[in-house]
Design a protein around this motif. Structure first.
Motif, PDB file in Angstrom:
ATOM      1  N   THR A 158      -4.085   0.598  11.951  1.00 54.86           N
ATOM      2  CA  THR A 158      -3.394   0.466  10.669  1.00 54.86           C
ATOM      3  C   THR A 158      -4.151   1.193   9.561  1.00 54.86           C
ATOM      4  O   THR A 158      -3.559   1.928   8.756  1.00 54.86           O
ATOM      5  CB  THR A 158      -3.231  -1.015  10.304  1.00 54.86           C
ATOM      6  OG1 THR A 158      -2.497  -1.668  11.354  1.00 54.86           O
ATOM      7  CG2 THR A 158      -2.488  -1.181   8.992  1.00 54.86           C
ATOM      8  N   ALA A 159      -5.458   1.007   9.513  1.00 58.02           N
ATOM      9  CA  ALA A 159      -6.272   1.669   8.491  1.00 58.02           C
ATOM     10  C   ALA A 159      -6.171   3.189   8.614  1.00 58.02           C
ATOM     11  O   ALA A 159      -6.089   3.915   7.610  1.00 58.02           O
ATOM     12  CB  ALA A 159      -7.728   1.224   8.614  1.00 58.02           C
ATOM     13  N   THR A 160      -6.150   3.674   9.841  1.00 53.72           N
ATOM     14  CA  THR A 160      -6.053   5.116  10.093  1.00 53.72           C
ATOM     15  C   THR A 160      -4.730   5.679   9.589  1.00 53.72           C
ATOM     16  O   THR A 160      -4.693   6.720   8.915  1.00 53.72           O
ATOM     17  CB  THR A 160      -6.196   5.395  11.600  1.00 53.72           C
ATOM     18  OG1 THR A 160      -7.473   4.926  12.049  1.00 53.72           O
ATOM     19  CG2 THR A 160      -6.070   6.877  11.888  1.00 53.72           C
ATOM     20  N   LEU A 161      -3.621   5.001   9.914  1.00 48.38           N
ATOM     21  CA  LEU A 161      -2.317   5.511   9.506  1.00 48.38           C
ATOM     22  C   LEU A 161      -2.128   5.425   7.994  1.00 48.38           C
ATOM     23  O   LEU A 161      -1.519   6.312   7.385  1.00 48.38           O
ATOM     24  CB  LEU A 161      -1.197   4.751  10.223  1.00 48.38           C
ATOM     25  CG  LEU A 161       0.215   5.314  10.042  1.00 48.38           C
ATOM     26  CD1 LEU A 161       0.270   6.804  10.364  1.00 48.38           C
ATOM     27  CD2 LEU A 161       1.221   4.543  10.885  1.00 48.38           C
ATOM     28  N   LEU A 162      -2.664   4.393   7.365  1.00 47.97           N
ATOM     29  CA  LEU A 162      -2.578   4.295   5.905  1.00 47.97           C
ATOM     30  C   LEU A 162      -3.390   5.410   5.240  1.00 47.97           C
ATOM     31  O   LEU A 162      -2.984   5.953   4.206  1.00 47.97           O
ATOM     32  CB  LEU A 162      -3.050   2.921   5.434  1.00 47.97           C
ATOM     33  CG  LEU A 162      -2.137   1.742   5.792  1.00 47.97           C
ATOM     34  CD1 LEU A 162      -2.751   0.420   5.322  1.00 47.97           C
ATOM     35  CD2 LEU A 162      -0.744   1.914   5.190  1.00 47.97           C
ATOM     36  N   ALA A 163      -4.520   5.756   5.828  1.00 47.45           N
ATOM     37  CA  ALA A 163      -5.317   6.863   5.291  1.00 47.45           C
ATOM     38  C   ALA A 163      -4.560   8.181   5.430  1.00 47.45           C
ATOM     39  O   ALA A 163      -4.539   9.007   4.507  1.00 47.45           O
ATOM     40  CB  ALA A 163      -6.662   6.942   6.007  1.00 47.45           C
ATOM     41  N   TYR A 166       0.838  -1.199   0.000  1.00 52.13           N
ATOM     42  CA  TYR A 166       0.000   0.000   0.000  1.00 52.13           C
ATOM     43  C   TYR A 166       0.877   1.255   0.000  1.00 52.13           C
ATOM     44  O   TYR A 166       0.651   2.188  -0.783  1.00 52.13           O
ATOM     45  CB  TYR A 166      -0.915  -0.013   1.224  1.00 52.13           C
ATOM     46  CG  TYR A 166      -1.984   1.065   1.203  1.00 52.13           C
ATOM     47  CD1 TYR A 166      -3.283   0.769   0.809  1.00 52.13           C
ATOM     48  CD2 TYR A 166      -1.701   2.375   1.582  1.00 52.13           C
ATOM     49  CE1 TYR A 166      -4.274   1.755   0.791  1.00 52.13           C
ATOM     50  CE2 TYR A 166      -2.667   3.362   1.562  1.00 52.13           C
ATOM     51  CZ  TYR A 166      -3.960   3.048   1.162  1.00 52.13           C
ATOM     52  OH  TYR A 166      -4.924   4.030   1.139  1.00 52.13           O
ATOM     53  N   LEU A 167       1.888   1.276   0.858  1.00 53.15           N
ATOM     54  CA  LEU A 167       2.776   2.433   0.937  1.00 53.15           C
ATOM     55  C   LEU A 167       3.596   2.596  -0.346  1.00 53.15           C
ATOM     56  O   LEU A 167       3.831   3.721  -0.809  1.00 53.15           O
ATOM     57  CB  LEU A 167       3.713   2.296   2.143  1.00 53.15           C
ATOM     58  CG  LEU A 167       3.052   2.357   3.523  1.00 53.15           C
ATOM     59  CD1 LEU A 167       4.079   2.064   4.612  1.00 53.15           C
ATOM     60  CD2 LEU A 167       2.390   3.712   3.770  1.00 53.15           C
ATOM     61  N   THR A 168       4.010   1.494  -0.913  1.00 54.40           N
ATOM     62  CA  THR A 168       4.769   1.546  -2.171  1.00 54.40           C
ATOM     63  C   THR A 168       3.935   2.163  -3.286  1.00 54.40           C
ATOM     64  O   THR A 168       4.432   2.961  -4.090  1.00 54.40           O
ATOM     65  CB  THR A 168       5.237   0.132  -2.574  1.00 54.40           C
ATOM     66  OG1 THR A 168       6.090  -0.390  -1.550  1.00 54.40           O
ATOM     67  CG2 THR A 168       6.000   0.168  -3.888  1.00 54.40           C
ATOM     68  N   ASP A 169       2.657   1.807  -3.328  1.00 53.97           N
ATOM     69  CA  ASP A 169       1.761   2.364  -4.340  1.00 53.97           C
ATOM     70  C   ASP A 169       1.594   3.880  -4.178  1.00 53.97           C
ATOM     71  O   ASP A 169       1.232   4.572  -5.137  1.00 53.97           O
ATOM     72  CB  ASP A 169       0.387   1.684  -4.268  1.00 53.97           C
ATOM     73  CG  ASP A 169       0.425   0.252  -4.794  1.00 53.97           C
ATOM     74  OD1 ASP A 169       1.392  -0.109  -5.485  1.00 53.97           O
ATOM     75  OD2 ASP A 169      -0.518  -0.514  -4.494  1.00 53.97           O
ATOM     76  N   LEU A 170       1.856   4.385  -2.988  1.00 57.61           N
ATOM     77  CA  LEU A 170       1.779   5.829  -2.743  1.00 57.61           C
ATOM     78  C   LEU A 170       3.106   6.516  -3.064  1.00 57.61           C
ATOM     79  O   LEU A 170       3.246   7.716  -2.848  1.00 57.61           O
ATOM     80  CB  LEU A 170       1.418   6.100  -1.277  1.00 57.61           C
ATOM     81  CG  LEU A 170       0.035   5.654  -0.796  1.00 57.61           C
ATOM     82  CD1 LEU A 170      -0.099   5.898   0.710  1.00 57.61           C
ATOM     83  CD2 LEU A 170      -1.077   6.373  -1.548  1.00 57.61           C
TER      84      LEU A 170
END
Length: 391
Positions: free
Chosen positions: A110-115, A44-48
């Motif tokens: 985790t969902a919060t930090l990814l957002a 997910y982070l890589t895609d960002l």
């Protein structure tokens, strides 16, 4: 960075937060076994287009977002391990893994930090300083993941570190802060008393470890009341006492286990030393020997004053004064304490109580759940804290 724009984008990401949270809830992994979860986060982070390090301190994932302008570096932490509990909720996103569930809200963290990472990555050209996204494994199981991640360098170059924990029993969306000691250290002890067993009809020919153990349990309770300053806080709990199997036989051994909680490091040292002294003296006075195993668990969480006020002010600005409250210290433990032993920072709580009182359960309960809209409040505080840090 325009804070109002960031906050609006957080609100728009709410469906994505729910999607991520429910995916993780359905696919939980135990501490030190979070391989699929770690890969999900890293991808997910890589895609960002965020720089990603994997296997940090074992299963930790660290993302680095570099701003275009000079400034301080802030680290934000979320944990992502689950618990060995069977999910008993009747919901579409119920855990699909037998005897494993997210019963503490780490899926929501985790969902919060990814957002937050999604919003901040979109505005990297306006960002001053850097943001480190600390996705920590194994918070639930000693020795935890925080210490090994720190040893692996996850805080290198970091100026401030913050984190938050959802609370299923507090009003949803309200942020709770506290300066100073907020959560306790947690240690464990295991005491084996060795005496001399024999027939219950001839106690004079024995050294009864059960009776000695009973004395010791009482003696241990006097440590806090007679050795600790009443202004300080400490708890010694004897959780188990096992000795013997038959009603007419005096056993050879007794085993006592328990936990020790405190805030101040000096009090922590005092408690450990007094437990060992009392155990040895009580056994020696009765002709028995003992073996003491004392394990130090997580450090206490001490919120630094400047950083705590900063987060309090940020939360007040973005959520309103009525949604920011001071909280009493807790005797529960959290390995986030290791992060703020190394760097100044603070750990706050976000209320996430469900509106349906019949569905409100405490953390680590088989029917644990939380109000997912609470994730919006935490994410808003995170992005605003980043945006204003270098003003």
């Amino acid at each position: 960075m325009d804070v109002q724009t960031l906050l609006k984008e957080v609100e728009e990401l709410y469906p994505k937060m729910v999607e991520i949270r429910r995916y993780l809830h359905q696919n939980p992994e135990l501490s030190f076994k979070e391989e699929r979860t770690a890969k999900f986060i890293a991808d997910y982070l890589t895609d960002l287009d965020i720089e990603v390090q994997t296997k940090v301190g074992e299963n930790g994932v660290v993302g680095l977002l570099r701003g275009k302008k000079e400034g301080k570096t802030i680290a934000i932490r979320a944990d992502f391990d689950a618990l060995p509990i069977q999910d008993e909720k009747d919901v579409p996103y119920k855990s699909t893994v037998k005897d494993v569930m997210h019963a503490c809200g780490h899926d929501g963290h985790t969902a919060t930090l990814l957002a937050a990472a999604t919003v901040l990555a979109k505005h990297r050209d306006e960002l001053a300083g850097n943001v480190v996204f600390l996705h920590q494994h194994a918070e639930e199981q000693f020795p935890g993941g925080a210490k090994s991640m720190i040893e692996a360098g996850c805080l290198d170059g970091v100026d401030i570190v913050i984190g938050s924990h959802l609370q299923s029993t507090l009003p949803a969306g309200v942020v709770y802060y506290r300066e100073g000691y907020t959560m306790a250290s947690a240690d464990m002890f295991n005491i084996t008393i060795s005496g001399k067993g024999g027939h219950g009809a001839s106690p004079h020919e024995t050294v009864d470890p059960l009776v000695i153990g009973s004395q010791l349990v009482t003696n241990l309770q006097q440590i806090v009341s007679r050795n600790v300053d009443p202004i300080q806080s400490a708890v010694i709990t004897v959780g188990s006492f096992h000795s013997g199997e038959a009603p007419n036989v005096i056993p050879d051994t007794a085993v006592i286990t328990g936990s020790v909680r405190s805030y101040d490091p000096e009090i922590r040292d005092l408690l450990e030393n007094r437990i060992k002294q009392l155990t040895e003296s009580t056994c020696a006075a009765n002709g028995a020997t003992c073996e003491i195993k004392y394990d130090r668990g997580y450090a206490s969480v001490y919120n630094h004053p400047t950083e705590t006020k900063y987060i309090k002010d940020i939360a007040t600005e973005v959520l309103g004064e009525e949604n920011v409250k001071e909280i009493e210290p807790k005797m529960g433990s959290e390995d986030f304490g290791y992060f703020i032993q190394e760097k100044p920072g603070t750990f706050f709580f976000t209320g996430a109580r469900l509106s349906d009182s019949e569905r409100v359960y405490p953390h680590h309960h088989p029917r644990f759940d939380f109000d997912e809209e609470a994730m919006i409040s935490t994410a808003k505080v995170f992005v605003a804290a980043v945006a204003k840090l270098n003003d």
